[in-house]
Motif scaffolding. Structure first.
Motif, PDB file in Angstrom:
ATOM      1  N   ARG A   1      -6.542   1.935  -5.122  1.00 56.31           N
ATOM      2  CA  ARG A   1      -5.380   1.363  -4.430  1.00 56.31           C
ATOM      3  C   ARG A   1      -5.721   0.005  -3.828  1.00 56.31           C
ATOM      4  NH1 ARG A   1      -3.842   6.724  -3.004  1.00 56.31           N
ATOM      5  NH2 ARG A   1      -5.100   6.661  -1.109  1.00 56.31           N
ATOM      6  N   GLN A   2      -6.902  -0.096  -3.248  1.00 53.50           N
ATOM      7  CA  GLN A   2      -7.309  -1.363  -2.646  1.00 53.50           C
ATOM      8  C   GLN A   2      -7.459  -2.456  -3.706  1.00 53.50           C
ATOM      9  OE1 GLN A   2      -7.572  -2.285   0.535  1.00 53.50           O
ATOM     10  NE2 GLN A   2      -6.949  -0.254   1.246  1.00 53.50           N
ATOM     11  N   GLN A   3      -7.955  -2.078  -4.877  1.00 48.25           N
ATOM     12  CA  GLN A   3      -8.094  -3.052  -5.957  1.00 48.25           C
ATOM     13  C   GLN A   3      -6.729  -3.551  -6.417  1.00 48.25           C
ATOM     14  OE1 GLN A   3     -10.372  -1.743  -9.351  1.00 48.25           O
ATOM     15  NE2 GLN A   3      -9.813  -3.508 -10.585  1.00 48.25           N
ATOM     16  N   LEU A   4      -5.784  -2.621  -6.599  1.00 45.87           N
ATOM     17  CA  LEU A   4      -4.437  -3.016  -7.011  1.00 45.87           C
ATOM     18  C   LEU A   4      -3.745  -3.831  -5.924  1.00 45.87           C
ATOM     19  CD1 LEU A   4      -3.179   0.229  -8.792  1.00 45.87           C
ATOM     20  CD2 LEU A   4      -3.829  -1.944  -9.846  1.00 45.87           C
ATOM     21  N   LEU A   5      -4.002  -3.472  -4.674  1.00 39.39           N
ATOM     22  CA  LEU A   5      -3.451  -4.241  -3.560  1.00 39.39           C
ATOM     23  C   LEU A   5      -3.932  -5.684  -3.618  1.00 39.39           C
ATOM     24  CD1 LEU A   5      -2.109  -4.642  -0.741  1.00 39.39           C
ATOM     25  CD2 LEU A   5      -4.273  -3.837   0.252  1.00 39.39           C
ATOM     26  N   GLN A   6      -5.235  -5.867  -3.828  1.00 41.22           N
ATOM     27  CA  GLN A   6      -5.788  -7.215  -3.861  1.00 41.22           C
ATOM     28  C   GLN A   6      -5.236  -8.012  -5.030  1.00 41.22           C
ATOM     29  OE1 GLN A   6      -7.716  -8.404  -1.258  1.00 41.22           O
ATOM     30  NE2 GLN A   6      -7.037 -10.273  -2.289  1.00 41.22           N
TER      31      GLN A   6
ATOM     32  N   LEU B   1       0.824  -1.208   0.000  1.00 43.48           N
ATOM     33  CA  LEU B   1       0.000   0.000   0.000  1.00 43.48           C
ATOM     34  C   LEU B   1       0.859   1.259   0.000  1.00 43.48           C
ATOM     35  CD1 LEU B   1      -3.019  -0.703   2.396  1.00 43.48           C
ATOM     36  CD2 LEU B   1      -3.110  -0.077  -0.025  1.00 43.48           C
ATOM     37  N   ALA B   2       1.921   1.247   0.800  1.00 44.16           N
ATOM     38  CA  ALA B   2       2.809   2.407   0.864  1.00 44.16           C
ATOM     39  C   ALA B   2       3.487   2.644  -0.480  1.00 44.16           C
ATOM     40  CB  ALA B   2       3.854   2.194   1.959  1.00 44.16           C
ATOM     41  N   GLN B   3       3.873   1.571  -1.132  1.00 43.94           N
ATOM     42  CA  GLN B   3       4.516   1.690  -2.443  1.00 43.94           C
ATOM     43  C   GLN B   3       3.540   2.243  -3.477  1.00 43.94           C
ATOM     44  OE1 GLN B   3       6.255  -1.968  -3.821  1.00 43.94           O
ATOM     45  NE2 GLN B   3       7.074  -1.061  -5.681  1.00 43.94           N
ATOM     46  N   LEU B   4       2.300   1.780  -3.436  1.00 45.29           N
ATOM     47  CA  LEU B   4       1.289   2.284  -4.365  1.00 45.29           C
ATOM     48  C   LEU B   4       1.035   3.774  -4.139  1.00 45.29           C
ATOM     49  CD1 LEU B   4      -1.324  -0.634  -4.317  1.00 45.29           C
ATOM     50  CD2 LEU B   4       0.072   0.077  -6.266  1.00 45.29           C
TER      51      LEU B   4
ATOM     52  N   GLU C   1       4.130   5.681  -5.531  1.00 44.21           N
ATOM     53  CA  GLU C   1       4.350   5.618  -6.973  1.00 44.21           C
ATOM     54  C   GLU C   1       3.154   6.108  -7.780  1.00 44.21           C
ATOM     55  OE1 GLU C   1       5.430   1.613  -7.839  1.00 44.21           O
ATOM     56  OE2 GLU C   1       7.407   1.762  -6.895  1.00 44.21           O
ATOM     57  N   GLN C   2       1.947   5.981  -7.215  1.00 45.18           N
ATOM     58  CA  GLN C   2       0.741   6.401  -7.934  1.00 45.18           C
ATOM     59  C   GLN C   2      -0.170   7.197  -6.997  1.00 45.18           C
ATOM     60  OE1 GLN C   2      -0.869   3.358 -10.783  1.00 45.18           O
ATOM     61  NE2 GLN C   2       0.474   1.937  -9.694  1.00 45.18           N
ATOM     62  N   PRO C   3       0.277   8.386  -6.584  1.00 41.76           N
ATOM     63  CA  PRO C   3      -0.482   9.177  -5.601  1.00 41.76           C
ATOM     64  C   PRO C   3      -1.841   9.659  -6.102  1.00 41.76           C
ATOM     65  CG  PRO C   3       1.314  10.461  -6.549  1.00 41.76           C
ATOM     66  CD  PRO C   3       1.519   9.051  -7.001  1.00 41.76           C
ATOM     67  N   HIS C   4      -2.046   9.629  -7.424  1.00 43.66           N
ATOM     68  CA  HIS C   4      -3.305  10.100  -7.995  1.00 43.66           C
ATOM     69  C   HIS C   4      -4.442   9.102  -7.818  1.00 43.66           C
ATOM     70  CE1 HIS C   4      -1.357   7.581 -11.019  1.00 43.66           C
ATOM     71  NE2 HIS C   4      -2.559   7.338 -11.507  1.00 43.66           N
ATOM     72  N   LEU C   5      -4.132   7.883  -7.430  1.00 43.59           N
ATOM     73  CA  LEU C   5      -5.161   6.849  -7.315  1.00 43.59           C
ATOM     74  C   LEU C   5      -6.093   7.123  -6.139  1.00 43.59           C
ATOM     75  CD1 LEU C   5      -3.101   3.567  -7.889  1.00 43.59           C
ATOM     76  CD2 LEU C   5      -4.561   4.754  -9.533  1.00 43.59           C
ATOM     77  N   SER C   6      -7.349   6.759  -6.314  1.00 44.55           N
ATOM     78  CA  SER C   6      -8.301   6.842  -5.207  1.00 44.55           C
ATOM     79  C   SER C   6      -8.052   5.676  -4.259  1.00 44.55           C
ATOM     80  CB  SER C   6      -9.734   6.780  -5.732  1.00 44.55           C
ATOM     81  OG  SER C   6     -10.005   5.494  -6.281  1.00 44.55           O
TER      82      SER C   6
END
Length: 237
Positions: free
Chosen positions: A210-215, A195-198, A201-206
């Motif tokens: 982020r939760q979807q990419l995490l999963q 999550l911290a990396q996301l 690297e992609q601060p524009h994400l909601s």
């Protein structure tokens, strides 16, 4: 599963195997398998050739490895339209009116998620399974596993078919319970790091994105970790 249903499932699975043996999926599938081998070799401090030699020792091991990779590939890899391999295949090649049982099976596979399951109880050819580390839900699954040791879990998918019928996917990897717990502990520990990396690297994400990419990342790691853990057991014997 009755004879007619099994015949339809066998038919659509054969068609699906043929579908991914052609471009653009064939090289992509090979890449996913190679990535799994490389991850395993790195995790176990082995060479890729040593991992391959182990898998090739017995036909059963090769089939189990292929099934694990195959199910992950067809349910997670997406084309440019955002369809998974399996979703694209269902849309293009399977008529639910002609092959209803086969279609239902593939749809259940498409909707399934890889998990580590433990056996709660076995009665005849029905087993009660739940995800390791969770109390509920408990699924009644049609499978004959009366001889499964009590300290062994299964990395697989539960496919929910119509009429409350549950079956397991054909990708089945037995894992020692201790190894399975270690895998879940690792995924829990790395969750915050991902999550911290996301966020960095992609601060524009909601938050939802982020939760979807995490999963998605955790699902991939579960695939790799269970594969490596299963193979690692063979080198401990």
């Amino acid at each position: 599963m009755d004879k007619q249903a099994q015949e339809q499932v066998d038919s659509v699975m054969e068609q699906l195997s043929g579908y991914i043996s052609h471009a653009p999926w064939d090289e992509w599938m090979a890449e996913v398998f190679e990535e799994a081998l490389a991850y395993t070799a790195d995790a176990l401090d082995l060479s890729i050739d040593e991992v391959l030699d182990y898998i090739d020792e017995e036909d059963t091991l090769g089939r189990m490895a292929h099934a694990h990779v195959f199910e992950h590939f067809v349910t997670t890899e997406e084309n440019e339209s955002g369809e998974t391999v399996l979703q694209a295949f269902l849309r293009q090649h399977v008529d639910p009116a002609k092959l209803p049982k086969g279609y239902q099976y593939l749809q259940a596979l498409a909707d399934s998620k890889l998990g580590i399951w433990e056996v709660v109880d076995v009665k005849g050819k029905t087993a009660k399974l739940k995800l390791l580390g969770q109390d509920t839900p408990i699924f009644d699954v049609n499978i004959d596993i009366q001889n499964l040791p009590k300290n062994v879990c299964i990395a697989t998918r539960v496919l929910a078919l119509p009429n409350q019928q549950n079956i397991l996917g054909f990708g089945l990897l037995p894992l020692e319970r201790e190894d399975a717990i270690d895998t879940l502990d690792y995924l829990a520990a790395i969750r915050g790091e991902i999550l911290a990396q996301l966020a960095a690297e992609q601060p524009h994400l909601s938050e939802a994105e982020r939760q979807q990419l995490l999963q998605e990342e955790l699902n991939d790691l579960l695939f790799y970790e269970t594969f490596a853990s299963w193979i690692g057991q063979g080198f401990e014997e």
